[in-house]
Scaffold this motif. Structure first.
Motif, PDB file in Angstrom:
ATOM      1  N   ARG A  85      41.234  45.092  52.334  1.00 56.06           N
ATOM      2  CA  ARG A  85      41.470  45.839  51.101  1.00 56.06           C
ATOM      3  C   ARG A  85      42.642  45.183  50.384  1.00 56.06           C
ATOM      4  O   ARG A  85      43.620  44.802  51.009  1.00 56.06           O
ATOM      5  N   LYS A  86      42.525  45.062  49.057  1.00 55.19           N
ATOM      6  CA  LYS A  86      43.617  44.474  48.279  1.00 55.19           C
ATOM      7  C   LYS A  86      43.683  45.154  46.913  1.00 55.19           C
ATOM      8  O   LYS A  86      42.735  45.810  46.494  1.00 55.19           O
ATOM      9  N   ARG A  87      44.778  44.967  46.240  1.00 55.82           N
ATOM     10  CA  ARG A  87      44.928  45.513  44.887  1.00 55.82           C
ATOM     11  C   ARG A  87      43.961  44.806  43.951  1.00 55.82           C
ATOM     12  O   ARG A  87      43.740  43.603  44.051  1.00 55.82           O
ATOM     13  N   SER A  88      43.393  45.567  43.043  1.00 54.42           N
ATOM     14  CA  SER A  88      42.474  44.999  42.067  1.00 54.42           C
ATOM     15  C   SER A  88      43.224  44.080  41.115  1.00 54.42           C
ATOM     16  O   SER A  88      44.288  44.452  40.613  1.00 54.42           O
ATOM     17  N   PRO A  89      42.685  42.890  40.839  1.00 52.28           N
ATOM     18  CA  PRO A  89      43.336  42.004  39.874  1.00 52.28           C
ATOM     19  C   PRO A  89      43.215  42.536  38.437  1.00 52.28           C
ATOM     20  O   PRO A  89      43.972  42.151  37.565  1.00 52.28           O
ATOM     21  N   LEU A  90      42.272  43.468  38.230  1.00 54.50           N
ATOM     22  CA  LEU A  90      42.051  44.026  36.904  1.00 54.50           C
ATOM     23  C   LEU A  90      42.838  45.304  36.644  1.00 54.50           C
ATOM     24  O   LEU A  90      43.155  45.625  35.504  1.00 54.50           O
ATOM     25  N   ASP A  91      43.129  46.048  37.715  1.00 51.48           N
ATOM     26  CA  ASP A  91      43.837  47.322  37.588  1.00 51.48           C
ATOM     27  C   ASP A  91      44.748  47.469  38.804  1.00 51.48           C
ATOM     28  O   ASP A  91      44.267  47.745  39.909  1.00 51.48           O
ATOM     29  N   GLY A  92      46.021  47.268  38.608  1.00 53.35           N
ATOM     30  CA  GLY A  92      46.994  47.291  39.701  1.00 53.35           C
ATOM     31  C   GLY A  92      47.061  48.608  40.450  1.00 53.35           C
ATOM     32  O   GLY A  92      47.588  48.675  41.546  1.00 53.35           O
ATOM     33  N   ARG A  93      46.517  49.680  39.869  1.00 48.30           N
ATOM     34  CA  ARG A  93      46.522  50.979  40.550  1.00 48.30           C
ATOM     35  C   ARG A  93      45.344  51.120  41.504  1.00 48.30           C
ATOM     36  O   ARG A  93      45.348  51.952  42.386  1.00 48.30           O
ATOM     37  N   ALA A  94      44.323  50.312  41.296  1.00 54.01           N
ATOM     38  CA  ALA A  94      43.092  50.436  42.078  1.00 54.01           C
ATOM     39  C   ALA A  94      43.040  49.385  43.187  1.00 54.01           C
ATOM     40  O   ALA A  94      43.765  48.393  43.154  1.00 54.01           O
ATOM     41  N   TYR A  95      42.164  49.644  44.144  1.00 51.49           N
ATOM     42  CA  TYR A  95      41.937  48.711  45.243  1.00 51.49           C
ATOM     43  C   TYR A  95      40.508  48.187  45.184  1.00 51.49           C
ATOM     44  O   TYR A  95      39.604  48.844  44.679  1.00 51.49           O
ATOM     45  N   CYS A  96      40.339  47.008  45.713  1.00 49.13           N
ATOM     46  CA  CYS A  96      39.000  46.451  45.876  1.00 49.13           C
ATOM     47  C   CYS A  96      38.936  45.880  47.288  1.00 49.13           C
ATOM     48  O   CYS A  96      39.937  45.803  47.986  1.00 49.13           O
ATOM     49  N   VAL A  97      37.752  45.509  47.700  1.00 47.65           N
ATOM     50  CA  VAL A  97      37.570  44.975  49.047  1.00 47.65           C
ATOM     51  C   VAL A  97      36.960  43.586  48.972  1.00 47.65           C
ATOM     52  O   VAL A  97      36.285  43.237  48.010  1.00 47.65           O
ATOM     53  N   ARG A  98      37.247  42.809  49.987  1.00 49.47           N
ATOM     54  CA  ARG A  98      36.662  41.474  50.097  1.00 49.47           C
ATOM     55  C   ARG A  98      36.388  41.210  51.569  1.00 49.47           C
ATOM     56  O   ARG A  98      36.943  41.872  52.460  1.00 49.47           O
ATOM     57  N   LEU A  99      35.542  40.232  51.802  1.00 52.32           N
ATOM     58  CA  LEU A  99      35.226  39.861  53.175  1.00 52.32           C
ATOM     59  C   LEU A  99      36.425  39.187  53.822  1.00 52.32           C
ATOM     60  O   LEU A  99      37.102  38.372  53.191  1.00 52.32           O
ATOM     61  N   SER A 100      36.658  39.502  55.068  1.00 56.26           N
ATOM     62  CA  SER A 100      37.629  38.744  55.856  1.00 56.26           C
ATOM     63  C   SER A 100      36.919  37.471  56.320  1.00 56.26           C
ATOM     64  O   SER A 100      35.711  37.310  56.124  1.00 56.26           O
ATOM     65  N   LYS A 101      37.659  36.574  56.964  1.00 54.91           N
ATOM     66  CA  LYS A 101      37.012  35.373  57.501  1.00 54.91           C
ATOM     67  C   LYS A 101      35.934  35.762  58.512  1.00 54.91           C
ATOM     68  O   LYS A 101      34.843  35.195  58.523  1.00 54.91           O
ATOM     69  N   ARG A 102      36.248  36.739  59.321  1.00 58.59           N
ATOM     70  CA  ARG A 102      35.272  37.218  60.316  1.00 58.59           C
ATOM     71  C   ARG A 102      34.053  37.833  59.615  1.00 58.59           C
ATOM     72  O   ARG A 102      32.915  37.616  60.018  1.00 58.59           O
ATOM     73  N   GLY A 103      34.291  38.598  58.553  1.00 55.56           N
ATOM     74  CA  GLY A 103      33.196  39.199  57.796  1.00 55.56           C
ATOM     75  C   GLY A 103      32.294  38.157  57.162  1.00 55.56           C
ATOM     76  O   GLY A 103      31.075  38.306  57.140  1.00 55.56           O
ATOM     77  N   ALA A 104      32.895  37.082  56.661  1.00 54.01           N
ATOM     78  CA  ALA A 104      32.110  36.001  56.054  1.00 54.01           C
ATOM     79  C   ALA A 104      31.207  35.349  57.101  1.00 54.01           C
ATOM     80  O   ALA A 104      30.054  34.998  56.804  1.00 54.01           O
ATOM     81  N   LYS A 105      31.695  35.209  58.328  1.00 57.29           N
ATOM     82  CA  LYS A 105      30.874  34.630  59.399  1.00 57.29           C
ATOM     83  C   LYS A 105      29.713  35.566  59.747  1.00 57.29           C
ATOM     84  O   LYS A 105      28.586  35.118  59.945  1.00 57.29           O
ATOM     85  N   VAL A 106      30.005  36.856  59.800  1.00 59.08           N
ATOM     86  CA  VAL A 106      28.977  37.840  60.147  1.00 59.08           C
ATOM     87  C   VAL A 106      27.868  37.861  59.099  1.00 59.08           C
ATOM     88  O   VAL A 106      26.686  37.931  59.425  1.00 59.08           O
ATOM     89  N   ILE A 107      28.241  37.778  57.843  1.00 61.53           N
ATOM     90  CA  ILE A 107      27.268  37.906  56.758  1.00 61.53           C
ATOM     91  C   ILE A 107      26.516  36.602  56.489  1.00 61.53           C
ATOM     92  O   ILE A 107      25.486  36.600  55.809  1.00 61.53           O
ATOM     93  N   ALA A 108      26.984  35.508  57.046  1.00 61.34           N
ATOM     94  CA  ALA A 108      26.370  34.200  56.773  1.00 61.34           C
ATOM     95  C   ALA A 108      24.872  34.180  57.055  1.00 61.34           C
ATOM     96  O   ALA A 108      24.113  33.540  56.343  1.00 61.34           O
ATOM     97  N   GLY A 109      24.416  34.892  58.068  1.00 64.66           N
ATOM     98  CA  GLY A 109      22.993  34.891  58.400  1.00 64.66           C
ATOM     99  C   GLY A 109      22.218  36.060  57.828  1.00 64.66           C
ATOM    100  O   GLY A 109      21.054  36.265  58.184  1.00 64.66           O
TER     101      GLY A 109
END
Length: 153
Positions: A85-109
């Motif tokens: 979870r990280k702060r949104s680059p568009l709205d500093g009050r909001a949060y957004c999510v992104r894949l971790s390195k582990r998540g990127a490996k899991v989703i690769a297939g």
């Protein structure tokens, strides 16, 4: 169950869609027996892998999963180390999510997994009918999600 009741169920779109969903879920479970990711978790990860900086509201709109369920899924995926979870680059009050390195490996297939499950689900259905089936499902969703600004009816 009477023959009349059974015949009615075999014509019921709602019943047939529920049964197809059961088949798809079972096929997914069989294909992913060694994984602990649910179909909904995979849908969330797939959406995030295709577009950066999604908020939970974005995920609700993209996946059709209700807000409280998305919140729970995101929390579990963060605890599993698959999302960050990280702060949104568009709205500093909001949060957004992104894949971790582990998540990127899991989703690769994931694309291969979806293809395997769909191939098994549609086995025995002629290709032209399968294409029409997908088109019909999209048309149904379009009508019912457009009515409520992206949220399934």
């Amino acid at each position: 169950m009477s023959q009349r009741s059974a015949a009615h169920l075999q014509r019921s779109v709602i019943h047939l869609l529920r049964r197809v969903d059961q088949c798809a879920t079972q096929l997914y479970s069989t294909e992913t027996a060694d994984s602990d990711l649910t179909l909904r978790q995979l849908a969330i990860l797939t959406a995030i892998s295709r577009q950066e900086n999604l908020s939970q509201t974005d995920l609700v709109s993209i996946t059709g999963i209700d807000r409280s369920t998305v919140a729970g899924i995101v929390s579990r995926l963060i605890r599993k180390g698959l999302l960050e979870r990280k702060r949104s680059p568009l709205d500093g009050r909001a949060y957004c999510v992104r894949l971790s390195k582990r998540g990127a490996k899991v989703i690769a297939g994931a694309d291969r997994l979806y293809s395997r499950v769909e191939k098994k689900l549609l086995a025995g259905v002629p290709a032209a009918e399968a294409i029409q089936f997908v088109s019909t499902l999209k048309a149904i969703l379009s009508v019912h999600t457009d009515e409520q600004s992206g949220a399934p009816a």
